[in-house]
Design a protein around this motif. Structure first.
Motif, PDB file in Angstrom:
ATOM      1  N   ALA A   1      56.817   0.880  -5.654  1.00 54.33           N
ATOM      2  CA  ALA A   1      57.059   0.645  -4.225  1.00 54.33           C
ATOM      3  C   ALA A   1      56.358   1.707  -3.383  1.00 54.33           C
ATOM      4  CB  ALA A   1      58.559   0.639  -3.946  1.00 54.33           C
TER       5      ALA A   1
ATOM      6  N   SER B   1      59.172  -1.564   0.310  1.00 52.82           N
ATOM      7  CA  SER B   1      60.434  -1.007  -0.162  1.00 52.82           C
ATOM      8  C   SER B   1      60.766  -1.545  -1.558  1.00 52.82           C
ATOM      9  CB  SER B   1      61.570  -1.335   0.809  1.00 52.82           C
ATOM     10  OG  SER B   1      61.935  -2.687   0.697  1.00 52.82           O
ATOM     11  N   GLU B   2      61.487  -0.743  -2.277  1.00 55.13           N
ATOM     12  CA  GLU B   2      61.937  -1.137  -3.610  1.00 55.13           C
ATOM     13  C   GLU B   2      62.796  -2.401  -3.503  1.00 55.13           C
ATOM     14  OE1 GLU B   2      64.393   0.976  -7.269  1.00 55.13           O
ATOM     15  OE2 GLU B   2      63.629   2.208  -5.631  1.00 55.13           O
TER      16      GLU B   2
ATOM     17  N   ILE C   1      60.730  -5.593  -3.209  1.00 56.86           N
ATOM     18  CA  ILE C   1      60.209  -6.034  -4.510  1.00 56.86           C
ATOM     19  C   ILE C   1      61.321  -6.693  -5.318  1.00 56.86           C
ATOM     20  CG2 ILE C   1      59.193  -5.303  -6.699  1.00 56.86           C
ATOM     21  CD1 ILE C   1      57.785  -3.046  -5.147  1.00 56.86           C
TER      22      ILE C   1
END
Length: 150
Positions: free
Chosen positions: A61, A67-68, A71
């Motif tokens: 990310a 952003s994580e 994902i």
């Protein structure tokens, strides 16, 4: 004479790149990379890349500038944006090149983790969040390939 410089396209690196992403399409020149970026790579290919190069979702990310959580929410077949796809392709290409130069992916991954005097004692992996970092790492790989060590 080809209009694409050897630094932009290398057949063996492209094959490695495709293996890292687990996709099977021909990449004949830099324009194919552009088209693949524009079309986007899907989350499945991204996760395969992360597993292959030992990146966790947080590291990925950070490199992709998403952003994580974004994902995580993507379906496996959902395509990444052009920018995120291009970054993922750059990442795969860098690791394919590193594997080619170091002769082994594991050796290159270790190199990416260790502080490097030639890179102001930074770990190479820390530089992947900018285009300039990718450029610096590619230049360092060229020096290593030619036996020029700092």
């Amino acid at each position: 004479m080809s209009a694409v410089s050897p630094l932009d396209y290398d057949s063996l690196e492209s094959q490695g790149l495709l293996r890292y992403l687990n996709i099977n399409i021909p990449l004949r020149n830099v324009y194919d990379f552009i088209e693949l970026s524009r079309n986007g790579i899907d989350k499945r290919a991204l996760l395969h890349l992360a597993k292959t190069i030992d990146f966790d979702l947080s590291e990925l990310a950070h490199v992709l500038h998403v952003s994580e959580r974004t994902i995580q929410r993507y379906e496996l077949k959902k395509k990444l944006s052009t920018e995120a796809s291009a970054k993922a392709l750059q990442l795969a290409k860098l690791y394919a090149r590193g594997e080619s130069i170091f002769g082994d992916l594991e050796r290159f991954k270790r190199w990416m983790e260790l502080p490097n005097v030639a890179l102001a004692t930074k770990r190479p992996k820390e530089l992947l969040d900018t285009t300039f970092g990718f450029q610096l790492l590619n230049e360092e790989l060229i020096r290593i390939e030619h036996g020029i060590f700092a």
